[in-house]
Design an enzyme around this catalytic site. Structure first.
Site, short mmCIF file in Angstrom:
data_model
loop_
_atom_site.label_atom_id
_atom_site.label_comp_id
_atom_site.label_asym_id
_atom_site.label_seq_id
_atom_site.Cartn_x
_atom_site.Cartn_y
_atom_site.Cartn_z
CB THR A 1 -16.06 -0.64 6.83
OG1 THR A 1 -14.73 -0.04 8.01
CG2 THR A 1 -15.11 -1.23 5.61
CE LYS B 1 -10.77 1.86 6.46
NZ LYS B 1 -10.74 0.46 6.09
CG HIS C 1 -10.68 -3.08 3.11
ND1 HIS C 1 -11.74 -2.90 3.70
CD2 HIS C 1 -9.93 -3.75 3.92
CE1 HIS C 1 -11.91 -3.38 4.67
NE2 HIS C 1 -10.74 -4.10 4.98
N GLY D 1 -2.11 2.35 0.78
CA GLY D 1 -0.58 2.22 -0.11
C GLY D 1 0.24 3.38 0.63
NE ARG E 1 2.99 0.07 1.38
CZ ARG E 1 1.83 0.19 1.77
NH1 ARG E 1 1.41 0.67 2.65
NH2 ARG E 1 1.28 -1.09 1.22
N GLY F 1 -2.53 1.58 7.36
CA GLY F 1 -2.72 0.36 8.21
C GLY F 1 -1.56 -0.37 8.34
NE ARG F 2 -1.04 -4.69 3.69
CZ ARG F 2 -1.90 -4.25 2.82
NH1 ARG F 2 -2.18 -2.99 2.44
NH2 ARG F 2 -2.74 -5.23 2.34
C1 LIG Z 1 -4.22 -6.94 8.63
C2 LIG Z 1 -5.34 -5.76 7.98
C3 LIG Z 1 -6.62 -5.97 8.63
C4 LIG Z 1 -7.57 -4.95 8.19
N1 LIG Z 1 -8.89 -5.04 8.84
C5 LIG Z 1 -9.61 -4.03 8.68
C6 LIG Z 1 -10.82 -3.82 9.36
O1 LIG Z 1 -11.15 -4.73 10.45
N2 LIG Z 1 -11.69 -3.00 9.15
C7 LIG Z 1 -11.53 -2.12 8.15
O2 LIG Z 1 -12.38 -1.25 7.74
N3 LIG Z 1 -10.37 -2.09 7.45
C8 LIG Z 1 -9.52 -2.97 7.77
N4 LIG Z 1 -8.27 -3.10 6.76
C9 LIG Z 1 -7.96 -1.97 5.91
C10 LIG Z 1 -7.22 -0.66 6.69
O3 LIG Z 1 -8.11 -0.21 7.60
C11 LIG Z 1 -6.66 0.48 5.56
O4 LIG Z 1 -7.90 0.55 4.64
C12 LIG Z 1 -5.79 -0.24 4.96
O5 LIG Z 1 -4.69 -0.90 5.59
C13 LIG Z 1 -4.87 0.84 4.06
O6 LIG Z 1 -3.90 0.47 3.10
P1 LIG Z 1 -2.35 0.28 3.88
O7 LIG Z 1 -2.21 -1.00 4.81
O8 LIG Z 1 -1.61 0.04 2.53
O9 LIG Z 1 -2.18 1.52 4.62
C14 LIG Z 1 -7.25 -4.00 7.31
C15 LIG Z 1 -6.10 -3.92 6.64
C16 LIG Z 1 -5.22 -4.82 7.02
C17 LIG Z 1 -3.85 -4.88 6.60
#
Ligand SMILES: Cc1cc2nc3c(=O)[nH]c(=O)nc-3n(C[C@H](O)[C@H](O)[C@H](O)COP(=O)(O)O)c2cc1C
Length: 417
Positions: free
Chosen positions: A176, A272, A296, A329, A331, A350-351
């Site tokens: 990252t 990333k 992110h 983003g 969904r 992620g979410r």
């Molecule tokens: C609660 C949370 C914690 C995250 N922690 C990390 C992490 O530790 N390392 C990382 O590279 N990205 C982290 N991310 C970013 C996710 O890898 C990802 O890029 C992001 O959630 C994508 O967007 P989306 O949630 O809209 O799908 C985190 C995202 C969320 C929501």
């Protein structure tokens, strides 16, 4: 082998499955998760940095990508995709999430099982609840490892984790880049979700009024940082490991460090958080196998453009020399189709997966995988694309496309023009 199913599946009769049938989209899952998990955990997952503009920008930008339907050629949408020599059931994977057990206790193990059962990649986080070895044991080669930097002692921790990922048979490491400093996340500060953790009456109340989450906690045990605990001197209590992370972790890498990582790992290396074609170019020069275009999920800079808007510029620059992965983003399967139509090889979320767990418990991750895959198949059929590569031929209008200055013009000093 991925199971078929999703919102129309009749094969699963348990309570979680039935609950999920009634919550057939991301939005339904998020709303149900909000009712079932403590408020501080919902805020942590939902929130972005600053005023959450980045989250809105990501959504609006994806909505601004139109795919013109094509009809008349009949077929059946095949979502299978190859990434780094492995065939997955869809070009959809799970993004890394730190402190994931806040959203759902035992989250990393649940997501690893979802990745195995639905045959999708799962990037487990450096700061995930379970140790990387445990995730790899469950998910096998569908497990990838996300890395943050720990610069002390010439990156001893990072390179030890890379060796562990190699030994565990993980298919990729994901460095990252987009967290060179800790982002300000106002909701976490307001909720006092900071180190050292201190329980407040409001925290106790939020937990006490989330019985499903508490049951999961009693089953899974206290949240932790499974991969990091071994690097902490003494008993790895949650507070001690969290303080270690707070003190030692820098969430980014230099290009030299990326090159070193390339040499240290025999399988795929991904960076990333890339949003600029020049950075994509640098990454390719450092020998990476893939670029993940991401902001992110709107959690790092409220001024960052939506990844979907910079995606075409990055594809134009490096496609064919590195795989292009995408998150932030997504969904729905339609969003996945939008990113793939613009040149991404695969998307990650992620979410979405965390809301699946929050909404339905341990089975929620697998449901989200099926839901997104089926939505993608529908979007493909509406685009007249029966395979993932055909989707890239779709006719698109993309008003938000970010126009980067041409590289040659950039390198000419102004005085010389
Ligand atoms: C609660 C949370 C914690 C995250 N922690 C990390 C992490 O530790 N390392 C990382 O590279 N990205 C982290 N991310 C970013 C996710 O890898 C990802 O890029 C992001 O959630 C994508 O967007 P989306 O949630 O809209 O799908 C985190 C995202 C969320 C929501």
């Amino acid at each position: 082998m991925a199971r078929s199913g999703g919102w129309g599946a009749g094969s699963r009769s348990d309570a979680a499955s039935q609950a999920l049938q009634r919550h057939p989209t991301y939005e339904f899952l998020e709303a149900r998760a909000k009712r079932r998990i403590p408020r501080f955990a919902w805020d942590f997952v939902h929130g972005g940095t600053g005023a959450d503009y980045g989250i809105d920008v990501n959504r609006r930008a994806l909505d601004g990508v139109e795919i013109v339907p094509r009809y008349g050629v009949m077929g059946k949408a095949a979502t299978e995709t190859e990434i780094f020599g492995r065939r997955y059931s869809a070009p959809i994977g799970i993004s890394p999430v730190g402190m994931d057990a806040l959203a759902w206790p035992g989250s990393s193990r649940c997501l690893a099982r979802a990745a195995r059962d639905e045959n999708i990649p799962y990037i487990t986080g450096t700061l995930a609840d379970s140790a990387l070895e445990e995730v790899a044991e469950i998910a096998g080669p569908n497990a990838w490892l996300q890395l943050y930097g720990f610069p002390r002692d010439d990156h001893r921790v990072t390179f030890d984790m890379i060796a562990r990922a190699e030994a565990a048979g993980m298919s990729a490491i994901v460095a990252t880049l987009d967290a060179p400093v800790r982002a300000k996340r106002p909701r976490d500060l307001a909720n006092r979700l900071v180190v050292p953790f201190r329980t407040r009456p409001s925290t106790v109340w939020q937990v006490a009024t989330s019985p499903a989450w508490v049951r999961a906690l009693m089953k899974a045990g206290m949240p932790g940082f499974g991969s990091i605990a071994r690097y902490v001197d003494g008993e790895p209590t949650l507070d001690r490991v969290a303080s270690f992370v707070q003190k030692e972790l820098i969430g980014s890498f230099s290009w030299d460090e990326v090159s070193r990582m390339r040499r240290a790992f025999s399988r795929a290396v991904v960076v990333k958080g890339v949003l600029h074609p020049d950075d994509a170019e640098r990454a390719v020069s450092a020998g990476v196998d893939a670029i993940m275009v991401s902001n992110h999920g709107g959690r790092q800079s409220d001024a960052a453009p939506a990844p979907i808007d910079v995606l075409p510029g990055i594809v134009d620059r490096v496609a064919g020399r590195a795989k292009i992965l995408f998150d932030s983003g997504i969904r729905s399967g339609l969003d996945a189709a939008r990113a793939i139509a613009l040149g991404a090889d695969a998307v990650f979320c992620g979410r979405a997966f965390l809301w699946g767990l929050g909404a339905a418990g341990d089975e929620g991750g697998a449901f989200v995988a099926r839901m997104l895959r089926e939505e993608l198949a529908v979007a493909m059929a509406q685009s007249g694309a029966w395979t993932v590569p055909e989707l890239r031929e779709a006719t698109i209008r993309h008003v938000g496309r970010f126009d980067f200055p041409a590289r040659a013009a950039q390198s000419v000093p102004l005085a010389a023009q």
